[in-house]
Design a protein around this motif. Sequence first.
Motif, PDB file in Angstrom:
ATOM      1  N   GLU A  46       0.859  -1.191   0.000  1.00 29.03           N
ATOM      2  CA  GLU A  46       0.000   0.000   0.000  1.00 29.03           C
ATOM      3  C   GLU A  46       0.891   1.234   0.000  1.00 29.03           C
ATOM      4  O   GLU A  46       0.980   1.961   0.993  1.00 29.03           O
ATOM      5  CB  GLU A  46      -0.902  -0.009   1.234  1.00 29.03           C
ATOM      6  N   PRO A  47       1.553   1.463  -1.118  1.00 24.35           N
ATOM      7  CA  PRO A  47       2.627   2.468  -1.145  1.00 24.35           C
ATOM      8  C   PRO A  47       2.141   3.886  -0.824  1.00 24.35           C
ATOM      9  O   PRO A  47       2.887   4.650  -0.200  1.00 24.35           O
ATOM     10  CB  PRO A  47       3.168   2.361  -2.571  1.00 24.35           C
ATOM     11  N   GLU A  48       0.927   4.216  -1.222  1.00 22.32           N
ATOM     12  CA  GLU A  48       0.493   5.601  -0.994  1.00 22.32           C
ATOM     13  C   GLU A  48       0.219   5.857   0.476  1.00 22.32           C
ATOM     14  O   GLU A  48       0.642   6.876   1.024  1.00 22.32           O
ATOM     15  CB  GLU A  48      -0.713   5.941  -1.878  1.00 22.32           C
ATOM     16  N   GLU A  49      -0.493   4.909   1.107  1.00 16.17           N
ATOM     17  CA  GLU A  49      -0.737   5.034   2.541  1.00 16.17           C
ATOM     18  C   GLU A  49       0.580   5.042   3.318  1.00 16.17           C
ATOM     19  O   GLU A  49       0.713   5.718   4.331  1.00 16.17           O
ATOM     20  CB  GLU A  49      -1.607   3.866   3.058  1.00 16.17           C
ATOM     21  N   MET A  50       1.534   4.249   2.849  1.00 16.81           N
ATOM     22  CA  MET A  50       2.833   4.184   3.517  1.00 16.81           C
ATOM     23  C   MET A  50       3.575   5.520   3.385  1.00 16.81           C
ATOM     24  O   MET A  50       4.181   6.012   4.334  1.00 16.81           O
ATOM     25  CB  MET A  50       3.658   3.045   2.876  1.00 16.81           C
ATOM     26  N   ALA A  51       3.509   6.106   2.188  1.00 13.60           N
ATOM     27  CA  ALA A  51       4.320   7.297   1.921  1.00 13.60           C
ATOM     28  C   ALA A  51       3.730   8.580   2.496  1.00 13.60           C
ATOM     29  O   ALA A  51       4.474   9.491   2.896  1.00 13.60           O
ATOM     30  CB  ALA A  51       4.511   7.450   0.402  1.00 13.60           C
ATOM     31  N   ALA A  67       9.869  13.035  -3.093  1.00 12.93           N
ATOM     32  CA  ALA A  67       8.949  12.291  -3.962  1.00 12.93           C
ATOM     33  C   ALA A  67       9.048  10.813  -3.623  1.00 12.93           C
ATOM     34  O   ALA A  67       9.979  10.376  -2.957  1.00 12.93           O
ATOM     35  CB  ALA A  67       9.338  12.517  -5.421  1.00 12.93           C
ATOM     36  N   SER A  68       8.056  10.060  -4.068  1.00 10.02           N
ATOM     37  CA  SER A  68       8.083   8.612  -3.871  1.00 10.02           C
ATOM     38  C   SER A  68       8.513   7.919  -5.148  1.00 10.02           C
ATOM     39  O   SER A  68       8.184   8.367  -6.249  1.00 10.02           O
ATOM     40  CB  SER A  68       6.683   8.089  -3.519  1.00 10.02           C
ATOM     41  N   VAL A  69       9.214   6.832  -4.971  1.00  8.75           N
ATOM     42  CA  VAL A  69       9.468   5.906  -6.070  1.00  8.75           C
ATOM     43  C   VAL A  69       8.873   4.573  -5.652  1.00  8.75           C
ATOM     44  O   VAL A  69       9.132   4.093  -4.546  1.00  8.75           O
ATOM     45  CB  VAL A  69      10.981   5.760  -6.347  1.00  8.75           C
ATOM     46  N   HIS A  70       8.050   4.010  -6.524  1.00  6.56           N
ATOM     47  CA  HIS A  70       7.457   2.717  -6.218  1.00  6.56           C
ATOM     48  C   HIS A  70       7.564   1.812  -7.431  1.00  6.56           C
ATOM     49  O   HIS A  70       7.459   2.261  -8.569  1.00  6.56           O
ATOM     50  CB  HIS A  70       5.981   2.872  -5.819  1.00  6.56           C
ATOM     51  N   THR A  71       7.778   0.543  -7.168  1.00  2.36           N
ATOM     52  CA  THR A  71       7.809  -0.444  -8.249  1.00  2.36           C
ATOM     53  C   THR A  71       7.015  -1.654  -7.787  1.00  2.36           C
ATOM     54  O   THR A  71       6.998  -1.981  -6.603  1.00  2.36           O
ATOM     55  CB  THR A  71       9.251  -0.907  -8.562  1.00  2.36           C
ATOM     56  N   THR A  72       6.352  -2.282  -8.740  1.00  4.36           N
ATOM     57  CA  THR A  72       5.643  -3.523  -8.392  1.00  4.36           C
ATOM     58  C   THR A  72       6.153  -4.695  -9.220  1.00  4.36           C
ATOM     59  O   THR A  72       5.796  -5.834  -8.950  1.00  4.36           O
ATOM     60  CB  THR A  72       4.120  -3.386  -8.622  1.00  4.36           C
ATOM     61  N   THR A  73       6.986  -4.409 -10.216  1.00  4.57           N
ATOM     62  CA  THR A  73       7.550  -5.484 -11.043  1.00  4.57           C
ATOM     63  C   THR A  73       9.038  -5.226 -11.227  1.00  4.57           C
ATOM     64  O   THR A  73       9.517  -4.093 -11.085  1.00  4.57           O
ATOM     65  CB  THR A  73       6.919  -5.524 -12.454  1.00  4.57           C
ATOM     66  N   ARG A  74       9.760  -6.263 -11.586  1.00  5.09           N
ATOM     67  CA  ARG A  74      11.185  -6.110 -11.851  1.00  5.09           C
ATOM     68  C   ARG A  74      11.386  -5.275 -13.120  1.00  5.09           C
ATOM     69  O   ARG A  74      12.395  -4.581 -13.247  1.00  5.09           O
ATOM     70  CB  ARG A  74      11.858  -7.478 -11.978  1.00  5.09           C
ATOM     71  N   GLU A  75      10.436  -5.346 -14.011  1.00 10.92           N
ATOM     72  CA  GLU A  75      10.538  -4.543 -15.232  1.00 10.92           C
ATOM     73  C   GLU A  75      10.573  -3.059 -14.856  1.00 10.92           C
ATOM     74  O   GLU A  75      11.416  -2.295 -15.344  1.00 10.92           O
ATOM     75  CB  GLU A  75       9.355  -4.854 -16.151  1.00 10.92           C
ATOM     76  N   GLU A  76       9.640  -2.664 -13.989  1.00 13.06           N
ATOM     77  CA  GLU A  76       9.647  -1.268 -13.527  1.00 13.06           C
ATOM     78  C   GLU A  76      10.965  -0.914 -12.841  1.00 13.06           C
ATOM     79  O   GLU A  76      11.495   0.181 -12.999  1.00 13.06           O
ATOM     80  CB  GLU A  76       8.488  -1.021 -12.554  1.00 13.06           C
ATOM     81  N   ALA A  77      11.465  -1.877 -12.055  1.00 12.32           N
ATOM     82  CA  ALA A  77      12.695  -1.601 -11.299  1.00 12.32           C
ATOM     83  C   ALA A  77      13.915  -1.536 -12.196  1.00 12.32           C
ATOM     84  O   ALA A  77      14.991  -1.123 -11.764  1.00 12.32           O
ATOM     85  CB  ALA A  77      12.883  -2.666 -10.204  1.00 12.32           C
ATOM     86  N   ASN A  78      13.753  -1.955 -13.432  1.00 14.84           N
ATOM     87  CA  ASN A  78      14.833  -1.816 -14.398  1.00 14.84           C
ATOM     88  C   ASN A  78      14.654  -0.596 -15.295  1.00 14.84           C
ATOM     89  O   ASN A  78      15.466  -0.358 -16.200  1.00 14.84           O
ATOM     90  CB  ASN A  78      14.943  -3.085 -15.251  1.00 14.84           C
ATOM     91  N   ASP A  79      13.629   0.181 -15.026  1.00 12.51           N
ATOM     92  CA  ASP A  79      13.363   1.384 -15.813  1.00 12.51           C
ATOM     93  C   ASP A  79      14.474   2.420 -15.563  1.00 12.51           C
ATOM     94  O   ASP A  79      14.747   2.810 -14.428  1.00 12.51           O
ATOM     95  CB  ASP A  79      12.007   1.961 -15.411  1.00 12.51           C
ATOM     96  N   ALA A  80      15.090   2.846 -16.646  1.00  7.73           N
ATOM     97  CA  ALA A  80      16.261   3.714 -16.520  1.00  7.73           C
ATOM     98  C   ALA A  80      15.921   5.060 -15.891  1.00  7.73           C
ATOM     99  O   ALA A  80      16.690   5.591 -15.072  1.00  7.73           O
ATOM    100  CB  ALA A  80      16.897   3.928 -17.899  1.00  7.73           C
ATOM    101  N   GLY A  97       7.257  -2.587   5.190  1.00 11.52           N
ATOM    102  CA  GLY A  97       6.437  -3.456   4.357  1.00 11.52           C
ATOM    103  C   GLY A  97       6.947  -4.869   4.556  1.00 11.52           C
ATOM    104  O   GLY A  97       7.023  -5.356   5.667  1.00 11.52           O
ATOM    105  N   ASP A  98       7.339  -5.486   3.470  1.00 11.32           N
ATOM    106  CA  ASP A  98       7.864  -6.856   3.543  1.00 11.32           C
ATOM    107  C   ASP A  98       9.193  -6.877   2.797  1.00 11.32           C
ATOM    108  O   ASP A  98       9.237  -6.606   1.600  1.00 11.32           O
ATOM    109  CB  ASP A  98       6.862  -7.821   2.914  1.00 11.32           C
ATOM    110  N   GLN A  99      10.254  -7.204   3.517  1.00  6.60           N
ATOM    111  CA  GLN A  99      11.582  -7.167   2.883  1.00  6.60           C
ATOM    112  C   GLN A  99      11.704  -8.185   1.747  1.00  6.60           C
ATOM    113  O   GLN A  99      12.494  -8.004   0.826  1.00  6.60           O
ATOM    114  CB  GLN A  99      12.702  -7.332   3.918  1.00  6.60           C
ATOM    115  N   LYS A 100      10.906  -9.260   1.798  1.00  5.67           N
ATOM    116  CA  LYS A 100      10.952 -10.248   0.706  1.00  5.67           C
ATOM    117  C   LYS A 100      10.335  -9.664  -0.557  1.00  5.67           C
ATOM    118  O   LYS A 100      10.827  -9.861  -1.660  1.00  5.67           O
ATOM    119  CB  LYS A 100      10.207 -11.528   1.131  1.00  5.67           C
TER     120      LYS A 100
END
Lengths: 293, 293
Positions: A46-51, A67-80, A97-100
């Motif tokens: 729940e990234p918005e409530e968290m942030a 600002a917040s940075v959030h990712t839900t997929t590895r593809e997003e996390a590879n976004d340059a 949240g959950d470290q896993k």
Amino acid sequence: MNEDGCLLIIGGDEETRHRKDILQRFVDLAGGPERNLVLLTSASAEPEEMAAPYHDILSQLGVRRHASVHTTTREEANDAALAERIAHADGILITGGDQKRLMANIGGTALDRALHEALKRRCACLAGTSAGASAMAGHMLASGFAEFEPEKGAGVLGAGLGFVQHVVIDQHFSQRHRINRLLSVIAQNPYLYGLGIDEDTALVVERGVGIEVIGAGGVTFLDGRGMTTNAADIDNGERPELIGVQLHVLPSGSGYVLPGQGGQAVRLAHVTREAPAPIQEFISNLTKRNPLS
Amino acid sequence: MNEDGCLLIIGGDEETRHRKDILQRFVDLAGGPERNLVLLTSASAEPEEMAAPYHDILSQLGVRRHASVHTTTREEANDAALAERIAHADGILITGGDQKRLMANIGGTALDRALHEALKRRCACLAGTSAGASAMAGHMLASGFAEFEPEKGAGVLGAGLGFVQHVVIDQHFSQRHRINRLLSVIAQNPYLYGLGIDEDTALVVERGVGIEVIGAGGVTFLDGRGMTTNAADIDNGERPELIGVQLHVLPSGSGYVLPGQGGQAVRLAHVTREAPAPIQEFISNLTKRNPLS
């Protein structure tokens, strides 16, 4: 500015209504309210409530660029472009949240590399709270439970971000009575130091220099390097014997520099006492400029 | 029969429905079901309710002679006939309740002397559970609370019975999360060892010989003799720094004899391993034949 960046390892549940000392320190360590701060919320479902509360407080502390940075997929996390935002931040706070979830999502991605780059190149302050704190270690305490006794297999490790090595970090430490879980990890991994951080408490690490405990609670060091144990000989779920664990408790306000580093501190300039012998290697390891070396 | 008697230090809440191993060991240590056993209930405000389940179980274990001794005043505790009953017992179990009530009532009385006499002259087994366990030490952990951090003044000491010296005993140890309370005592009294005994767990002490952990949980040893702390310099209620506490966890089944005492055990004849160096002095102190010497 110290050319090595610094870490702020927070035990979760940092108080923000009455005192804002931990988040104030985050702003200070990042270089002040004029700097560019980023919240990384990928550990949270729940990234918005968290942030939201963090953004409120950072505004209250006079920070304009956060600002917040959030990712839900590895593809997003590879976004340059996203990784670029991290790499150009002066302070990054990895939320709870959950470290896993966090590591499954960002481990080994461009975003992971950007975190390291910010620390190394921009001398940023990398902060993590709760799940974000556990993930800062190379060997991450991922899950597990040991209620009353150390128990073989009770502490499950995963691969973390590796900002500190040879250390396992646990958070909400005293409040959730996690000493037996951390001792369970130490029993099977005596070469890992155990670092337990209480809620509303943080460990400031200035690389190459020293540490300081801030906030409401304390920090527990467990050092099992000299321990003898039968952990290797028993079955999962059984209770190991542990003989010779070194236990150190550092309350808020404790701070130490490594021998000869007293004048070198930038962020911990007010910390002047040299670390006593029993915790020197622990602190030397936590403050390594190149943790894997 | 070992001429030095033995101790059975129980962490409280010993299981009696499914397993009776701790009370069975009490009977065995006293010399078997033919022996004369006494429950001392002076720690309790409700002695009959406290004693009834013990008498049931002792009957189930085949013991024919078991009776309660209770006192509510020091005058009663100085009664010669009552003291005689204690002095002639083969096994005495001091029940739970409040260790302060127990000591206010019997400390320094004829009954107190009779306990020591039974141990010394009759080689009795002296057992204590919960409050009765804490009271077995010379310096008794009387009360206090330290929830999440060691805290100066959090552990209140009183004068105990003195069957073990230079040790502070805490019970219900893991279940009530008492490590911070015990560390609080150690911080101010580094010459006292800390002994934490979990619920449904007991430490058997054969004097001059060795120890064994039995029951469901474990026993924690805290050794602060080599510790450095600022406890003397801070105010009551403040949190001390503790550097260099030795922590040892012995699960059920752990048992050690002192070097060279392997063949000397009577009650712990099945325990053959020699105590490793880090806990030798701790065990040597616990098993002293003349604890004050």
